[in-house]
Design a protein around this motif. Structure first.
Motif, PDB file in Angstrom:
ATOM      1  N   PRO A   1      29.080  30.743 -33.534  1.00 19.31           N
ATOM      2  CA  PRO A   1      28.501  32.046 -33.147  1.00 19.31           C
ATOM      3  C   PRO A   1      26.997  31.976 -32.911  1.00 19.31           C
ATOM      4  O   PRO A   1      26.490  32.545 -31.935  1.00 19.31           O
ATOM      5  CB  PRO A   1      28.856  32.957 -34.329  1.00 19.31           C
ATOM      6  N   LYS A   2      26.261  31.279 -33.772  1.00 17.73           N
ATOM      7  CA  LYS A   2      24.813  31.165 -33.590  1.00 17.73           C
ATOM      8  C   LYS A   2      24.481  30.291 -32.386  1.00 17.73           C
ATOM      9  O   LYS A   2      23.477  30.522 -31.700  1.00 17.73           O
ATOM     10  CB  LYS A   2      24.168  30.609 -34.858  1.00 17.73           C
ATOM     11  N   MET A   3      25.307  29.286 -32.128  1.00 15.58           N
ATOM     12  CA  MET A   3      25.086  28.459 -30.947  1.00 15.58           C
ATOM     13  C   MET A   3      25.294  29.277 -29.680  1.00 15.58           C
ATOM     14  O   MET A   3      24.539  29.136 -28.699  1.00 15.58           O
ATOM     15  CB  MET A   3      26.051  27.257 -30.967  1.00 15.58           C
ATOM     16  N   ARG A   4      26.279  30.154 -29.705  1.00 14.28           N
ATOM     17  CA  ARG A   4      26.521  31.002 -28.537  1.00 14.28           C
ATOM     18  C   ARG A   4      25.338  31.940 -28.291  1.00 14.28           C
ATOM     19  O   ARG A   4      24.990  32.230 -27.142  1.00 14.28           O
ATOM     20  CB  ARG A   4      27.806  31.810 -28.740  1.00 14.28           C
ATOM     21  N   GLU A   5      24.718  32.421 -29.360  1.00 10.99           N
ATOM     22  CA  GLU A   5      23.549  33.290 -29.206  1.00 10.99           C
ATOM     23  C   GLU A   5      22.375  32.545 -28.562  1.00 10.99           C
ATOM     24  O   GLU A   5      21.688  33.071 -27.687  1.00 10.99           O
ATOM     25  CB  GLU A   5      23.125  33.832 -30.578  1.00 10.99           C
ATOM     26  N   ASP A   6      22.147  31.303 -28.984  1.00  7.98           N
ATOM     27  CA  ASP A   6      21.015  30.538 -28.466  1.00  7.98           C
ATOM     28  C   ASP A   6      21.251  30.035 -27.044  1.00  7.98           C
ATOM     29  O   ASP A   6      20.287  29.795 -26.304  1.00  7.98           O
ATOM     30  CB  ASP A   6      20.726  29.342 -29.376  1.00  7.98           C
ATOM     31  N   PHE A   7      22.524  29.857 -26.676  1.00  7.63           N
ATOM     32  CA  PHE A   7      22.854  29.371 -25.336  1.00  7.63           C
ATOM     33  C   PHE A   7      23.645  30.441 -24.590  1.00  7.63           C
ATOM     34  O   PHE A   7      24.737  30.203 -24.083  1.00  7.63           O
ATOM     35  CB  PHE A   7      23.653  28.073 -25.413  1.00  7.63           C
ATOM     36  N   ALA A   8      23.072  31.626 -24.544  1.00  4.45           N
ATOM     37  CA  ALA A   8      23.749  32.761 -23.921  1.00  4.45           C
ATOM     38  C   ALA A   8      23.997  32.525 -22.439  1.00  4.45           C
ATOM     39  O   ALA A   8      24.939  33.070 -21.856  1.00  4.45           O
ATOM     40  CB  ALA A   8      22.931  34.035 -24.116  1.00  4.45           C
ATOM     41  N   GLY A   9      23.178  31.670 -21.810  1.00  7.52           N
ATOM     42  CA  GLY A   9      23.345  31.412 -20.393  1.00  7.52           C
ATOM     43  C   GLY A   9      24.405  30.382 -20.076  1.00  7.52           C
ATOM     44  O   GLY A   9      24.753  30.179 -18.907  1.00  7.52           O
ATOM     45  N   ALA A  10      24.941  29.707 -21.100  1.00  9.50           N
ATOM     46  CA  ALA A  10      25.972  28.700 -20.874  1.00  9.50           C
ATOM     47  C   ALA A  10      27.284  29.381 -20.511  1.00  9.50           C
ATOM     48  O   ALA A  10      27.522  30.550 -20.834  1.00  9.50           O
ATOM     49  CB  ALA A  10      26.147  27.847 -22.129  1.00  9.50           C
ATOM     50  N   GLY A  11      28.161  28.637 -19.845  1.00  9.78           N
ATOM     51  CA  GLY A  11      29.456  29.191 -19.478  1.00  9.78           C
ATOM     52  C   GLY A  11      30.307  29.490 -20.700  1.00  9.78           C
ATOM     53  O   GLY A  11      30.040  29.006 -21.809  1.00  9.78           O
ATOM     54  N   ASP A  12      31.355  30.277 -20.500  1.00  9.80           N
ATOM     55  CA  ASP A  12      32.204  30.696 -21.606  1.00  9.80           C
ATOM     56  C   ASP A  12      32.904  29.518 -22.284  1.00  9.80           C
ATOM     57  O   ASP A  12      33.257  29.599 -23.460  1.00  9.80           O
ATOM     58  CB  ASP A  12      33.265  31.690 -21.104  1.00  9.80           C
ATOM     59  N   LEU A  13      33.106  28.427 -21.553  1.00  9.40           N
ATOM     60  CA  LEU A  13      33.851  27.295 -22.102  1.00  9.40           C
ATOM     61  C   LEU A  13      32.954  26.262 -22.770  1.00  9.40           C
ATOM     62  O   LEU A  13      33.453  25.438 -23.543  1.00  9.40           O
ATOM     63  CB  LEU A  13      34.660  26.609 -20.991  1.00  9.40           C
ATOM     64  N   GLN A  14      31.668  26.274 -22.490  1.00  7.79           N
ATOM     65  CA  GLN A  14      30.818  25.181 -22.951  1.00  7.79           C
ATOM     66  C   GLN A  14      30.664  25.149 -24.467  1.00  7.79           C
ATOM     67  O   GLN A  14      30.736  24.070 -25.078  1.00  7.79           O
ATOM     68  CB  GLN A  14      29.438  25.263 -22.284  1.00  7.79           C
ATOM     69  N   VAL A  15      30.443  26.288 -25.092  1.00  6.10           N
ATOM     70  CA  VAL A  15      30.273  26.294 -26.545  1.00  6.10           C
ATOM     71  C   VAL A  15      31.568  25.878 -27.263  1.00  6.10           C
ATOM     72  O   VAL A  15      31.523  25.016 -28.154  1.00  6.10           O
ATOM     73  CB  VAL A  15      29.778  27.671 -27.035  1.00  6.10           C
ATOM     74  N   PRO A  16      32.756  26.423 -26.912  1.00  2.60           N
ATOM     75  CA  PRO A  16      33.974  25.929 -27.555  1.00  2.60           C
ATOM     76  C   PRO A  16      34.223  24.440 -27.307  1.00  2.60           C
ATOM     77  O   PRO A  16      34.835  23.768 -28.145  1.00  2.60           O
ATOM     78  CB  PRO A  16      35.076  26.779 -26.908  1.00  2.60           C
TER      79      PRO A  16
END
Length: 415
Positions: free
Chosen positions: A45-60
């Protein structure tokens, strides 16, 4: 055909395999393998906040990309283990594990993180394959069965502890959990001093690489593919628990995140305890009926979960699921290891590792999370019933299957 008791290979004892530093190294390597992704989950969740511009699949993909890489490279690193030795692969993989595993702590963008995680998958594949090959080289007979049960228990306990540690470290942001992977290079002195290259591997090197050119006989190929299929089936089914159990509990019983954590922890706990029991069970029950029993028990646990009227019944079902999982992987691993000659062990056990992670990767694709609670319950029922029927059928057809997989090698046991 085997009797009801498991027929084991003659047990040969090497005093070096009884030393606790060597056994600790194998168990530590096994734990390093199993914690390759789960400790990072609380940080997403915190990684998704910091990389909000990344695609939906990149963080998972931070969690899933190592599994895909392991599937692709595990057979290759198995060949390396057979050709160049188990210990060199183990040491090199542990070093790479720490370097690229911790790279996320200093990475500045999502692309760098994903490249590090892909290379991390190579390290995990090498570590997993070399641990499995060394374990089978060092131990035989009942000692092998007992240690495989101990290995599975250590993996279950270690995964639970590192999952908690990952959650604690994630309180300080998404970067600190990556530091956990530095445990591998910290253990390098123990690995280097305690592990040794098995004599049969050294002899293969002296004979001009005969091990790497060994042919795979057709009966062993049949058995190998069957074991891989059972491993994949068990892991595809198992991943329903971490992927969908939190949603099931929340929607059906309005539970909290803590309750979901306890629920998944129950699986890990019963997995560890049943793996310890497997050390004795695996020497008394033949591989085919035990595989059928474990899969049928897993199916029954899923049916219990789907039909539960209270969350406590769900917890009981999860305990049964952990018991089944604590039997199925050590049993299949031992079955293949006992039937595989040393010259092929690295490659075939590398494929075993690939089958595990292929199941992890395919599970969310084949068993997609349903949109409604009713559909979710139907999915659990269908998977549970399918496993139950298949497990009973597998145990019932023990005789014909034993004949299909019957062949003679110096390390063969009856099915």
């Amino acid at each position: 055909m085997a009797s009801v008791s498991q027929v084991l290979v003659p047990e040969t004892v090497d005093e070096r395999s009884e030393r606790w530093p060597l056994q600790l190294s194998l168990l530590a390597g096994s734990v390093l393998v199993v914690i390759c992704s789960t400790p990072l989950a609380p940080a997403l969740p915190k990684m998704r906040e910091d990389f909000a511009g990344a695609g939906d699949l990149q963080v998972p993909m931070v969690l899933t990309i190592p599994a895909l890489v392991i599937v692709l490279v595990a057979p290759l690193v198995g060949w390396v283990a057979d050709r160049y030795g188990r210990k060199p692969l183990f040491i090199a993989s542990a070093l790479l594990y720490g370097l690229v595993g911790s790279s996320g702590f200093v990475a500045g963008d999502m692309g760098t993180i994903l490249v590090g995680r892909a290379l991390f998958g190579v390290a995990v594949a090498g570590l997993m394959t070399s641990v499995a090959a060394l374990l089978s080289d060092y131990f035989s007979g009942r000692a092998r069965a007992r240690f495989m049960g101990l290995q599975a228990a250590a993996m279950g306990i270690g995964n639970s502890l590192f999952l908690v540690l990952g959650g604690v470290l994630a309180e300080g942001g998404w970067r600190p959990p990556f530091l956990m992977f530095l445990a591998a290079p910290a253990l390098l002195p123990l690995f280097i001093l305690s592990l040794y290259e098995p004599s049969q591997v050294r002899q293969g090197h002296a004979s001009g690489g005969q091990r790497a050119r060994a042919k795979l006989p057709w009966p062993l190929l049949r058995l190998t593919l069957f074991v891989y299929a059972l491993v994949g089936l068990s892991q595809i089914s198992f991943y329903l628990v971490p992927l969908q159990m939190p949603f099931w509990l929340q929607q059906r019983f309005a539970t909290s995140s803590t309750d979901s954590g306890i629920a998944i922890g129950l699986v890990a706990l019963s997995f560890a305890l049943s793996s310890m029991v497997y050390g004795r069970l695996g020497t008394r029950v033949a591989h085919i009926p035990l595989a059928g029993l474990a899969l049928a028990l897993l199916g029954a646990s899923y049916l219990l979960i789907a039909l539960a009227l209270t969350r406590h019944v769900v917890y009981a079902g999860l305990l049964l699921a952990g018991v089944a999982l604590g039997w199925v992987l050590p049993n299949l691993n031992l079955w293949l290891a006992n039937r595989t000659p040393a010259a092929l062990r690295g490659r075939l056990l590398g494929g075993f590792s690939a089958a595990i992670f292929l199941g992890h990767f395919l599970s969310p694709l084949l068993l997609q999370a349903p949109a409604t609670l009713a559909e979710m319950g139907i999915l659990w029922q269908r998977v549970g019933l399918g496993l139950l029927v298949f497990g009973v059928l597998l145990a019932t057809l023990r005789g014909p299957l034993a004949r299909v997989f019957s062949f003679s090698t110096h390390s063969a046991v009856n099915a």
